[in-house]
Every structure is written in structure tokens, then in C-alpha cells.
Design a protein around this motif. Structure first.
Motif, PDB file in Angstrom:
ATOM      1  N   GLY A   1       0.802  -1.220   0.000  1.00 17.56           N
ATOM      2  CA  GLY A   1       0.000   0.000   0.000  1.00 17.56           C
ATOM      3  C   GLY A   1       0.831   1.263   0.000  1.00 17.56           C
ATOM      4  O   GLY A   1       0.509   2.242  -0.673  1.00 17.56           O
ATOM      5  N   LYS A   2       1.925   1.267   0.772  1.00 14.93           N
ATOM      6  CA  LYS A   2       2.822   2.409   0.866  1.00 14.93           C
ATOM      7  C   LYS A   2       4.260   1.926   0.814  1.00 14.93           C
ATOM      8  O   LYS A   2       4.559   0.764   1.124  1.00 14.93           O
ATOM      9  CB  LYS A   2       2.579   3.195   2.167  1.00 14.93           C
ATOM     10  N   LEU A   3       5.155   2.843   0.457  1.00 14.23           N
ATOM     11  CA  LEU A   3       6.586   2.527   0.394  1.00 14.23           C
ATOM     12  C   LEU A   3       7.363   3.540   1.219  1.00 14.23           C
ATOM     13  O   LEU A   3       7.189   4.756   1.050  1.00 14.23           O
ATOM     14  CB  LEU A   3       7.080   2.559  -1.053  1.00 14.23           C
ATOM     15  N   LEU A   4       8.211   3.042   2.104  1.00 15.05           N
ATOM     16  CA  LEU A   4       9.073   3.901   2.907  1.00 15.05           C
ATOM     17  C   LEU A   4      10.526   3.616   2.567  1.00 15.05           C
ATOM     18  O   LEU A   4      10.981   2.474   2.666  1.00 15.05           O
ATOM     19  CB  LEU A   4       8.850   3.654   4.403  1.00 15.05           C
ATOM     20  N   LEU A   5      11.247   4.637   2.126  1.00 15.47           N
ATOM     21  CA  LEU A   5      12.683   4.506   1.885  1.00 15.47           C
ATOM     22  C   LEU A   5      13.434   4.950   3.130  1.00 15.47           C
ATOM     23  O   LEU A   5      13.082   5.962   3.756  1.00 15.47           O
ATOM     24  CB  LEU A   5      13.117   5.372   0.706  1.00 15.47           C
ATOM     25  N   ILE A   6      14.463   4.190   3.496  1.00 14.65           N
ATOM     26  CA  ILE A   6      15.335   4.558   4.615  1.00 14.65           C
ATOM     27  C   ILE A   6      16.770   4.577   4.109  1.00 14.65           C
ATOM     28  O   ILE A   6      17.229   3.630   3.466  1.00 14.65           O
ATOM     29  CB  ILE A   6      15.211   3.572   5.791  1.00 14.65           C
ATOM     30  N   GLY A   7      17.484   5.650   4.395  1.00 11.40           N
ATOM     31  CA  GLY A   7      18.862   5.787   3.949  1.00 11.40           C
ATOM     32  C   GLY A   7      19.835   4.962   4.773  1.00 11.40           C
ATOM     33  O   GLY A   7      19.640   4.763   5.979  1.00 11.40           O
ATOM     34  N   LEU A   8      20.890   4.498   4.109  1.00  8.42           N
ATOM     35  CA  LEU A   8      21.938   3.708   4.769  1.00  8.42           C
ATOM     36  C   LEU A   8      23.279   4.450   4.813  1.00  8.42           C
ATOM     37  O   LEU A   8      24.262   3.919   5.319  1.00  8.42           O
ATOM     38  CB  LEU A   8      22.131   2.376   4.040  1.00  8.42           C
ATOM     39  N   GLY A   9      23.318   5.664   4.262  1.00  2.99           N
ATOM     40  CA  GLY A   9      24.553   6.428   4.304  1.00  2.99           C
ATOM     41  C   GLY A   9      25.560   5.992   3.248  1.00  2.99           C
ATOM     42  O   GLY A   9      25.205   5.455   2.202  1.00  2.99           O
ATOM     43  N   ASN A  10      26.831   6.217   3.556  1.00  4.78           N
ATOM     44  CA  ASN A  10      27.940   5.915   2.646  1.00  4.78           C
ATOM     45  C   ASN A  10      28.170   4.410   2.556  1.00  4.78           C
ATOM     46  O   ASN A  10      28.437   3.754   3.557  1.00  4.78           O
ATOM     47  CB  ASN A  10      29.210   6.619   3.142  1.00  4.78           C
ATOM     48  N   ARG A  11      28.092   3.870   1.349  1.00  7.45           N
ATOM     49  CA  ARG A  11      28.259   2.428   1.149  1.00  7.45           C
ATOM     50  C   ARG A  11      29.651   1.941   1.564  1.00  7.45           C
ATOM     51  O   ARG A  11      29.829   0.788   1.941  1.00  7.45           O
ATOM     52  CB  ARG A  11      27.993   2.066  -0.308  1.00  7.45           C
ATOM     53  N   ASN A  12      30.640   2.821   1.476  1.00  9.37           N
ATOM     54  CA  ASN A  12      32.018   2.419   1.770  1.00  9.37           C
ATOM     55  C   ASN A  12      32.312   2.332   3.259  1.00  9.37           C
ATOM     56  O   ASN A  12      33.362   1.832   3.660  1.00  9.37           O
ATOM     57  CB  ASN A  12      33.002   3.399   1.106  1.00  9.37           C
ATOM     58  N   SER A  13      31.385   2.819   4.068  1.00  8.83           N
ATOM     59  CA  SER A  13      31.596   2.748   5.515  1.00  8.83           C
ATOM     60  C   SER A  13      30.451   2.024   6.220  1.00  8.83           C
ATOM     61  O   SER A  13      30.219   2.210   7.418  1.00  8.83           O
ATOM     62  CB  SER A  13      31.770   4.156   6.091  1.00  8.83           C
ATOM     63  N   PHE A  14      29.738   1.174   5.465  1.00 11.64           N
ATOM     64  CA  PHE A  14      28.597   0.465   6.060  1.00 11.64           C
ATOM     65  C   PHE A  14      29.033  -0.455   7.189  1.00 11.64           C
ATOM     66  O   PHE A  14      30.018  -1.176   7.084  1.00 11.64           O
ATOM     67  CB  PHE A  14      27.859  -0.360   5.000  1.00 11.64           C
ATOM     68  N   ASP A  15      28.274  -0.419   8.275  1.00 10.23           N
ATOM     69  CA  ASP A  15      28.495  -1.282   9.435  1.00 10.23           C
ATOM     70  C   ASP A  15      27.156  -1.905   9.806  1.00 10.23           C
ATOM     71  O   ASP A  15      26.151  -1.198   9.930  1.00 10.23           O
ATOM     72  CB  ASP A  15      29.042  -0.445  10.603  1.00 10.23           C
ATOM     73  N   ALA A  16      27.151  -3.213   9.991  1.00  8.54           N
ATOM     74  CA  ALA A  16      25.899  -3.925  10.287  1.00  8.54           C
ATOM     75  C   ALA A  16      25.218  -3.414  11.549  1.00  8.54           C
ATOM     76  O   ALA A  16      24.007  -3.585  11.725  1.00  8.54           O
ATOM     77  CB  ALA A  16      26.159  -5.425  10.411  1.00  8.54           C
ATOM     78  N   GLU A  17      25.968  -2.777  12.438  1.00  9.32           N
ATOM     79  CA  GLU A  17      25.388  -2.239  13.673  1.00  9.32           C
ATOM     80  C   GLU A  17      24.333  -1.172  13.352  1.00  9.32           C
ATOM     81  O   GLU A  17      23.374  -0.990  14.111  1.00  9.32           O
ATOM     82  CB  GLU A  17      26.497  -1.642  14.539  1.00  9.32           C
ATOM     83  N   LEU A  18      24.497  -0.476  12.222  1.00  8.57           N
ATOM     84  CA  LEU A  18      23.533   0.545  11.805  1.00  8.57           C
ATOM     85  C   LEU A  18      22.131  -0.033  11.664  1.00  8.57           C
ATOM     86  O   LEU A  18      21.131   0.677  11.862  1.00  8.57           O
ATOM     87  CB  LEU A  18      23.978   1.150  10.468  1.00  8.57           C
ATOM     88  N   MET A  19      22.044  -1.330  11.339  1.00  7.57           N
ATOM     89  CA  MET A  19      20.745  -1.928  11.062  1.00  7.57           C
ATOM     90  C   MET A  19      19.845  -2.008  12.296  1.00  7.57           C
ATOM     91  O   MET A  19      18.621  -2.136  12.159  1.00  7.57           O
ATOM     92  CB  MET A  19      20.922  -3.309  10.429  1.00  7.57           C
ATOM     93  N   LYS A  20      20.413  -1.906  13.487  1.00 10.16           N
ATOM     94  CA  LYS A  20      19.566  -1.817  14.689  1.00 10.16           C
ATOM     95  C   LYS A  20      18.793  -0.507  14.669  1.00 10.16           C
ATOM     96  O   LYS A  20      17.589  -0.482  14.942  1.00 10.16           O
ATOM     97  CB  LYS A  20      20.421  -1.906  15.956  1.00 10.16           C
TER      98      LYS A  20
END
Length: 247
Positions: A134-153
Motif C-alpha cells: 500500500g505504501k513505500l518507505l525509503l530509509i537511507g543507509l549512508g555511505n556504502r564504503n563505511s557500512f556497518d551492520a550495527e547501523l541496522m539496529k
């Protein structure tokens, strides 16, 4: 001299045997990898937390049925969801999502209207029939080169808070990290999303018990995974459920 030749022949046979076994082992592992791919459309309830069903599903975000679909994107770089190391089009859920919306996701990212900074959000009301949700929500993940799985919390918490604000019954979540070509720890990403989501849910639940928030209507949290990652993601989801249900 004869003994030296015999030893050399025996040594050569041993090396040959090891190489044959190694090749056979590689073929076996490859066959296993193929065999472990889960069929598109497969769905499994990994458990429940606070009365909410936590479901794993092999499906792309454009085709998953839910009141709210959540998808994650990194900060924009030219052609990032279309070119290697991004997954090929046939396996890339973000490409399908963008195409279903006639390229609007790429357009607003390219223009800087949605920058994809970490935890930035954007709510879209898809045209009828374009998406299964029904709806779509985009969430940003920031810089791909500094991705850390901890961000996913934190991403999981933001996703849950937005879902509760919208008072939806079902929410489907696609991290889209693999689509972008990031070699992320699948199980840990899934675990952290669930942990973060229910951290936010329990905060809101407490406020609700104090008559300080609206009624909470959520019944299902669906985590999407590609055919090759369903089982691994499920392990992470189960780990999160176990931790949450012992608190």
C-alpha cells in the motif's frame, strides 16, 4: 636411483589424488550452494515476539504484499543499483522496485531530493497497481564504503516507529544491501533489524500502557531475502527472537 623414481611416482600419485578430491569437494560445495537456494514465494514464520509474527519470505520488495513496504538505499552514486558490483537485474529487488515506479526512485536520488543519508526517510504513496504494497518507505543507509551492520539496529527502530505511526497491520522490510553489491553479514543484518525493531516497539508499547500513544495495530513483520540468503537470514532472525523472548 630406482628408489628415488618410485618415491617420485608415489608422490605424484598422491598429489593427483588430492587434486581430484579437492575438485570433487568444490563441485559438491557448488552443488550444495545451488541446492540451498530457496524458491521465490517461500514464506516461513520464524517465531513471535510480543504477539507479532516475525516472518521470512523469498520475494522482491515490489511484489511482497504488505500494508507498508520498507526499502533501504545508500547515498547515490551514478548507476549504483544497475552496474556491478550491484546484483544482476533479474536478482535485484531495488531495480524491480524502481522500474515498477517508472524510475522515480533513481530520479529523486539523482536530483538530491532524497540523499540516502543514514536513517533519512521518505514516504511514497505508489500508484494503484504499481506495487503489491500500500505504501513505500525509503530509509537511507549512508555511505556504502563505511557500512556497518550495527547501523541496522537503528534502521530497524526507525522502520518500526514509522510503521506504528502509520498504524499498519503488516510491514515488509527489504535491506537491499546485497542488491547494492555490499558483501554484508546476512545473519547479523537480519538479527539487528529485528532487535532494533522490537526495541522501538517495546518503547511504544510502554507509552501505550501509560495512555500516551495511539493503538498499536501491527500483527506481522516480514523480512525479505533473496533465494540464496533465506536460510542464513532465518538463522539471524531466530537468534534475535530468542534474545528478545528471554528479556
Amino acid at each position: 636411483m630406482q628408489n628415488s623414481i618410485s618415491k617420485y611416482i608415489n608422490w605424484s600419485k598422491t598429489i593427483f589424488t588430492v587434486l581430484v578430491l579437492a575438485t570433487a569437494g568444490t563441485q559438491f560445495v557448488s552443488a550444495q550452494a545451488v541446492a540451498e537456494k530457496t524458491a521465490i514465494g517461500t514464506s516461513k514464520t520464524w517465531g513471535t515476539v510480543d504477539g507479532i509474527s516475525v516472518i521470512g519470505m523469498v520475494q522482491g520488495p515490489s511484489a511482497a504484499k504488505a500494508d507498508l513496504q520498507i526499502a533501504c538505499v545508500f547515498e547515490y552514486t551514478e548507476g549504483d543499483i544497475f552496474n556491478p558490483p550491484a546484483l544482476p537485474k533479474e536478482l535485484n529487488g531495488m531495480v524491480h522496485l524502481d522500474e515498477a515506479l517508472k524510475g522515480i526512485i533513481t530520479e529523486i536520488r539523482k536530483k538530491g531530493q532524497f540523499k540516502g543519508h543514514a536513517l533519512e526517510t521518505l514516504l511514497i504513496n505508489p500508484p494503484k497497481g504499481s506495487l503489491a504494497s500500500g505504501k513505500l518507505l525509503l530509509i537511507g543507509l549512508g555511505n556504502r564504503n563505511s557500512f556497518d551492520a550495527e547501523l541496522m539496529k537503528e534502521v530497524g527502530s526507525v522502520a518500526m516507529r514509522e510503521a506504528l505511526k502509520l498504524q499498519v497491520h503488516t510491514v515488509s522490510f527489504a535491506s537491499d544491501i546485497k542488491d547494492a553489491g555490499i558483501d554484508s553479514p546476512t545473519a547479523l543484518v537480519a538479527e539487528n533489524v529485528v532487535l532494533g525493531a522490537f526495541d522501538a516497539y517495546r518503547t511504544q508499547s510502554y507509552l501505550n500502557s501509560q495512555h500516551l500513544s495511539d493503538t498499536m495495530k501491527l500483527k506481522k513483520l516480514i523480512l525479505l531475502a533473496g533465494p540464496s540468503f533465506f536460510t542464513v537470514a532465518g538463522g539471524g532472525i531466530q537468534e534475535a527472537i530468542s534474545k528478545l523472548n528471554t528479556k
